[in-house]
Enzyme design. Sequence first.
Site, PDB file in Angstrom:
ATOM      1  N   CYS A   1       4.015   3.832  -0.959  1.00  0.00           N
ATOM      2  CA  CYS A   1       2.869   3.716  -0.118  1.00  0.00           C
ATOM      3  C   CYS A   1       3.263   2.745   1.175  1.00  0.00           C
ATOM      4  O   CYS A   1       2.763   2.857   2.224  1.00  0.00           O
ATOM      5  CB  CYS A   1       1.914   3.227  -0.775  1.00  0.00           C
ATOM      6  SG  CYS A   1       2.078   1.694  -1.767  1.00  0.00           S
TER       7      CYS A   1
ATOM      8  N   HIS B   1      -1.050  -2.078  -3.503  1.00  0.00           N
ATOM      9  CA  HIS B   1      -1.104  -0.836  -2.868  1.00  0.00           C
ATOM     10  C   HIS B   1      -0.958  -1.168  -1.075  1.00  0.00           C
ATOM     11  O   HIS B   1      -1.810  -2.116  -0.737  1.00  0.00           O
ATOM     12  CB  HIS B   1      -2.270   0.169  -3.219  1.00  0.00           C
ATOM     13  CG  HIS B   1      -2.102   1.374  -2.534  1.00  0.00           C
ATOM     14  ND1 HIS B   1      -0.992   2.208  -2.588  1.00  0.00           N
ATOM     15  CD2 HIS B   1      -3.019   2.029  -1.829  1.00  0.00           C
ATOM     16  CE1 HIS B   1      -1.334   3.393  -2.076  1.00  0.00           C
ATOM     17  NE2 HIS B   1      -2.506   3.468  -1.601  1.00  0.00           N
TER      18      HIS B   1
ATOM     19  N   ASN C   1      -5.265   6.279   3.857  1.00  0.00           N
ATOM     20  CA  ASN C   1      -4.516   6.359   2.786  1.00  0.00           C
ATOM     21  C   ASN C   1      -3.307   7.394   2.576  1.00  0.00           C
ATOM     22  O   ASN C   1      -3.352   8.052   3.738  1.00  0.00           O
ATOM     23  CB  ASN C   1      -5.286   6.479   1.373  1.00  0.00           C
ATOM     24  CG  ASN C   1      -4.680   6.108   0.193  1.00  0.00           C
ATOM     25  OD1 ASN C   1      -3.521   5.570  -0.148  1.00  0.00           O
ATOM     26  ND2 ASN C   1      -5.573   5.922  -0.938  1.00  0.00           N
TER      27      ASN C   1
END
Length: 537
Positions: A302, A458, A479
């Site tokens: 990520c 994250h 995302n």
Amino acid sequence: MVPLGKERAPAPSTTSSAQHSRRRAGVIRQAQPEAPGHQLAASHAASEKRKANKMTPMERRAKRAADEKRRWHEKRKATRESAAKFSMASEDPEKVIASLLDELVAEVAEVRDEVDEGELQEELEKLVIARSGSPLLEDTGTCEAAELELRADGYGAARGDDEPSSKRGRDSLCTLAATRWHELDGYHFERYRQEFGKMYATAEEAAAREAAFNKKLKEVRSHNAAGHSWKRGVNHLTDRTPEELSVLHGLDRALLFSQKHALSTAKPARPFTKADEVPSGVDWRRQGAVTPVKNQGHCGSCWTFASAETVESRWFLKTGELQDLSEQFILDCTPNPHACGGTGGCGGGTAALAYERLKALGGLPSEWVYPYLAGQTSGGDTKCHGLPLGGLEQPHGGAVAKAANVSGHVSLEPNSYDAVMHALTAGPLAVSVDAGGWHDYEEGVFGGGNHSHPRLDHLVQLVGYGTTPAGADYFLVRNSWTPRWGEGGYMKVARSRDAPCGVDLHPMDGDGCKGGPATVKVCGQSGILYDGVYPLV
């Protein structure tokens, strides 16, 4: 789709072989007589395809990218010229420009609607079956790789034939549309398996997945019945265990907390104050500064996606060129400092670490010349290659050409609402968040999670902010869990100047860094205000 083991019966067709060939090559034509001019065009298209077949894969990717860029610039130039021509006689030039842009979008949509993707679907099914033994895959990354390969060979639409469906903002051809949160009455595991193409190795695994699914579905229904401001739903993550879900969270927490300020190479031009005014809403997607939602796969990458995506946006705002940049290059070529014991790659990192490494390496190549592989391999372990990078002006000066420069980064003041808001008016940011309660988010303004003790784990891209018709303020987050998650891959996170702060009690979880803090104050919904970063390009 054709059932496994059966062949599609040939259907009567009025399409000539020449027209069929042109469709396969991506040349879209209206049905019309074969006049000499059309025959010449068909001959030229066939000649170009023969030349393309002689190219290496890298040469084909470069040519398609150049052709697509040229076509887009021609369209944009024509639109601007039309706007300039008619705005002089218009009482409202902005409406004229908006109308012309709408016409351009409609024209592109009409062309896409004319494209027959059925042949691509059939060929994709055959290729996936040959490689995996199943026509549907849980791992969409593998299926998308096969789709991209077929598009490169001339199947499917002319525009986007070098991108899989999900990167063009559409559902993957390998999956079906999901049931929405308000349609879950009577929903069951077999239907879920069909919708998401779930295939399990053994009966025992299937039973375990069904148990995990049923538990999560019960939680989802209970939440939605309680009238919260956001809704939970089912998606490709619903049957996964907490341990599997944690793999998606690739923030190196210890590195973030211990070196938050040390890596910042620049400061904002001036301090932000509460007296400064900002627009009531910002959405950088509407300015064309955001590429389609992507898929990090089964890898804690990520941090590379948020980092690369923010370079994409900032480079566009500087140069007018929007392109997919390489997450894999960051994964392969950015080791973590030994003082933190991290591994980089799928093992985690931070945006600041990525930008400093890109500064040292001279920039970032495009996705086309350094494609993403980590979501399709075990652990995502590949070697850094292509150094030194070729320059923007002389791309063949190195093994891999860079597509954007990175000269450093700016780390915003921790937990500052004003700093984040003002930075967002200049472009998207990479931000660290606590995503522990995000996996089954579907729509609405998210206000859940652990407010007392958030655990940042994250990285995502912050692309704007706004207010719903009901008056709820939100940050707009992009995302990297595919467009099938959330609102087409996006999420609205509750926004407030007076958002409560929590304390991360274990900032040194993991391998740890020398000199790291014992606890850390984290503010904003999901900790979104703590770590805002953007690259200098």
